[in-house]
Scaffold this motif. Sequence first.
Motif, PDB file in Angstrom:
ATOM      1  N   UNK A 104       0.832  -1.213   0.000  1.00 50.17           N
ATOM      2  CA  UNK A 104       0.000   0.000   0.000  1.00 50.17           C
ATOM      3  C   UNK A 104       0.859   1.253   0.000  1.00 50.17           C
ATOM      4  N   UNK A 105       1.966   1.219   0.731  1.00 48.52           N
ATOM      5  CA  UNK A 105       2.896   2.343   0.712  1.00 48.52           C
ATOM      6  C   UNK A 105       3.514   2.528  -0.662  1.00 48.52           C
ATOM      7  N   UNK A 106       3.824   1.408  -1.322  1.00 51.02           N
ATOM      8  CA  UNK A 106       4.342   1.490  -2.686  1.00 51.02           C
ATOM      9  C   UNK A 106       3.316   2.068  -3.639  1.00 51.02           C
ATOM     10  N   UNK A 107       2.061   1.665  -3.488  1.00 53.98           N
ATOM     11  CA  UNK A 107       0.998   2.226  -4.313  1.00 53.98           C
ATOM     12  C   UNK A 107       0.815   3.712  -4.065  1.00 53.98           C
ATOM     13  N   UNK A 108       0.951   4.119  -2.805  1.00 52.46           N
ATOM     14  CA  UNK A 108       0.857   5.541  -2.482  1.00 52.46           C
ATOM     15  C   UNK A 108       1.979   6.321  -3.158  1.00 52.46           C
ATOM     16  N   UNK A 109       3.195   5.783  -3.138  1.00 56.70           N
ATOM     17  CA  UNK A 109       4.322   6.479  -3.768  1.00 56.70           C
ATOM     18  C   UNK A 109       4.147   6.583  -5.282  1.00 56.70           C
ATOM     19  N   UNK A 110       3.622   5.535  -5.897  1.00 57.57           N
ATOM     20  CA  UNK A 110       3.348   5.605  -7.330  1.00 57.57           C
ATOM     21  C   UNK A 110       2.285   6.653  -7.633  1.00 57.57           C
ATOM     22  N   UNK A 111       1.264   6.720  -6.797  1.00 63.45           N
ATOM     23  CA  UNK A 111       0.222   7.730  -6.970  1.00 63.45           C
ATOM     24  C   UNK A 111       0.763   9.132  -6.736  1.00 63.45           C
ATOM     25  N   UNK A 112       1.636   9.276  -5.754  1.00 64.71           N
ATOM     26  CA  UNK A 112       2.237  10.566  -5.473  1.00 64.71           C
ATOM     27  C   UNK A 112       3.046  11.063  -6.664  1.00 64.71           C
ATOM     28  N   UNK A 113       3.830  10.170  -7.270  1.00 71.72           N
ATOM     29  CA  UNK A 113       4.636  10.560  -8.428  1.00 71.72           C
ATOM     30  C   UNK A 113       3.746  11.004  -9.583  1.00 71.72           C
ATOM     31  N   UNK A 114       2.675  10.292  -9.840  1.00 72.21           N
ATOM     32  CA  UNK A 114       1.760  10.675 -10.910  1.00 72.21           C
ATOM     33  C   UNK A 114       1.076  12.007 -10.606  1.00 72.21           C
ATOM     34  N   UNK A 115       0.687  12.199  -9.368  1.00 68.50           N
ATOM     35  CA  UNK A 115       0.043  13.453  -8.959  1.00 68.50           C
ATOM     36  C   UNK A 115       0.994  14.631  -9.130  1.00 68.50           C
ATOM     37  N   UNK A 116       2.247  14.458  -8.749  1.00 65.98           N
ATOM     38  CA  UNK A 116       3.223  15.553  -8.849  1.00 65.98           C
ATOM     39  C   UNK A 116       3.439  15.940 -10.304  1.00 65.98           C
ATOM     40  N   UNK A 117       3.551  14.963 -11.196  1.00 68.84           N
ATOM     41  CA  UNK A 117       3.752  15.252 -12.615  1.00 68.84           C
ATOM     42  C   UNK A 117       2.517  15.953 -13.197  1.00 68.84           C
ATOM     43  N   UNK A 118       1.330  15.486 -12.840  1.00 70.29           N
ATOM     44  CA  UNK A 118       0.103  16.108 -13.340  1.00 70.29           C
ATOM     45  C   UNK A 118      -0.045  17.538 -12.809  1.00 70.29           C
ATOM     46  N   UNK A 119       0.305  17.761 -11.562  1.00 72.16           N
ATOM     47  CA  UNK A 119       0.230  19.098 -10.990  1.00 72.16           C
ATOM     48  C   UNK A 119       1.223  20.042 -11.662  1.00 72.16           C
ATOM     49  N   UNK A 120       2.415  19.545 -11.942  1.00 71.51           N
ATOM     50  CA  UNK A 120       3.416  20.371 -12.625  1.00 71.51           C
ATOM     51  C   UNK A 120       2.952  20.726 -14.032  1.00 71.51           C
ATOM     52  N   UNK A 121       2.314  19.799 -14.699  1.00 69.37           N
ATOM     53  CA  UNK A 121       1.801  20.082 -16.039  1.00 69.37           C
ATOM     54  C   UNK A 121       0.686  21.117 -15.995  1.00 69.37           C
ATOM     55  N   UNK A 122      -0.153  21.058 -14.980  1.00 66.69           N
ATOM     56  CA  UNK A 122      -1.246  22.015 -14.858  1.00 66.69           C
ATOM     57  C   UNK A 122      -0.756  23.390 -14.413  1.00 66.69           C
ATOM     58  N   UNK A 123       0.420  23.433 -13.789  1.00 66.12           N
ATOM     59  CA  UNK A 123       0.952  24.663 -13.233  1.00 66.12           C
ATOM     60  C   UNK A 123       1.635  25.544 -14.278  1.00 66.12           C
ATOM     61  N   UNK A 124       1.802  25.067 -15.477  1.00 68.24           N
ATOM     62  CA  UNK A 124       2.581  25.794 -16.472  1.00 68.24           C
ATOM     63  C   UNK A 124       1.891  27.033 -17.011  1.00 68.24           C
ATOM     64  N   UNK A 125       0.612  27.160 -16.821  1.00 74.52           N
ATOM     65  CA  UNK A 125      -0.100  28.311 -17.359  1.00 74.52           C
ATOM     66  C   UNK A 125      -0.444  28.146 -18.819  1.00 74.52           C
ATOM     67  N   UNK A 126      -0.521  26.922 -19.271  1.00 69.27           N
ATOM     68  CA  UNK A 126      -0.825  26.649 -20.665  1.00 69.27           C
ATOM     69  C   UNK A 126      -2.262  27.042 -20.985  1.00 69.27           C
ATOM     70  N   UNK A 127      -2.500  27.624 -22.166  1.00 67.83           N
ATOM     71  CA  UNK A 127      -3.874  28.003 -22.507  1.00 67.83           C
ATOM     72  C   UNK A 127      -4.771  26.809 -22.794  1.00 67.83           C
ATOM     73  N   UNK A 128      -4.216  25.605 -22.873  1.00 66.12           N
ATOM     74  CA  UNK A 128      -5.044  24.435 -23.144  1.00 66.12           C
ATOM     75  C   UNK A 128      -5.701  23.896 -21.883  1.00 66.12           C
ATOM     76  N   UNK A 129      -5.344  24.440 -20.733  1.00 67.74           N
ATOM     77  CA  UNK A 129      -6.019  24.005 -19.516  1.00 67.74           C
ATOM     78  C   UNK A 129      -7.464  24.456 -19.566  1.00 67.74           C
TER      79      UNK A 129
END
Length: 145
Positions: A104-129
């Motif tokens: 479960x801890x491993x699953x949490x870490x995998x989810x955390x990594x995906x969340x961080x990448x998605x948040x960084x992509x959303x944070x760019x200020x891209x007009x496609x958001x």
Amino acid sequence: MSAALPIPVIQLLQVLTVALGAPMVTGVIAKVEARLQGRRGPRVLQPYYDLAKLARKESLAPEQASWFFLAAPLIAVAAYLTIPLLIPVLTSYGLPLGYMGDILGGGFLLSLASFVIATAAAETGSPTRSWDRAAPRRSRRSPSR
């Protein structure tokens, strides 16, 4: 009975095995999949060549991006490489950090990594958001007579 190698060395070997062995696994899977489909397929070492090419590329960041955009890939890689410290890969006995998490801890870490990448992509200020700018709505009024 004690281990032949010290525990920190075994943990380092586990992280290196996962980091260096993962591209080989994807290369073998791609080759076998291509053979099953009757194609020649890529070389088994192709993922390593792709990683070397990616490492030589210039890194670009949008002007509106903050420090989080640059730190997100490092956080994700750190999360991915923490998993072999929690879950035994090369050994059958418990690890010193094994008490901190399980599958479960491993699953949490995998989810955390995906969340961080998605948040960084959303944070760019891209007009496609689409969630920060609502599309203008047309009013459906009946035509005036």
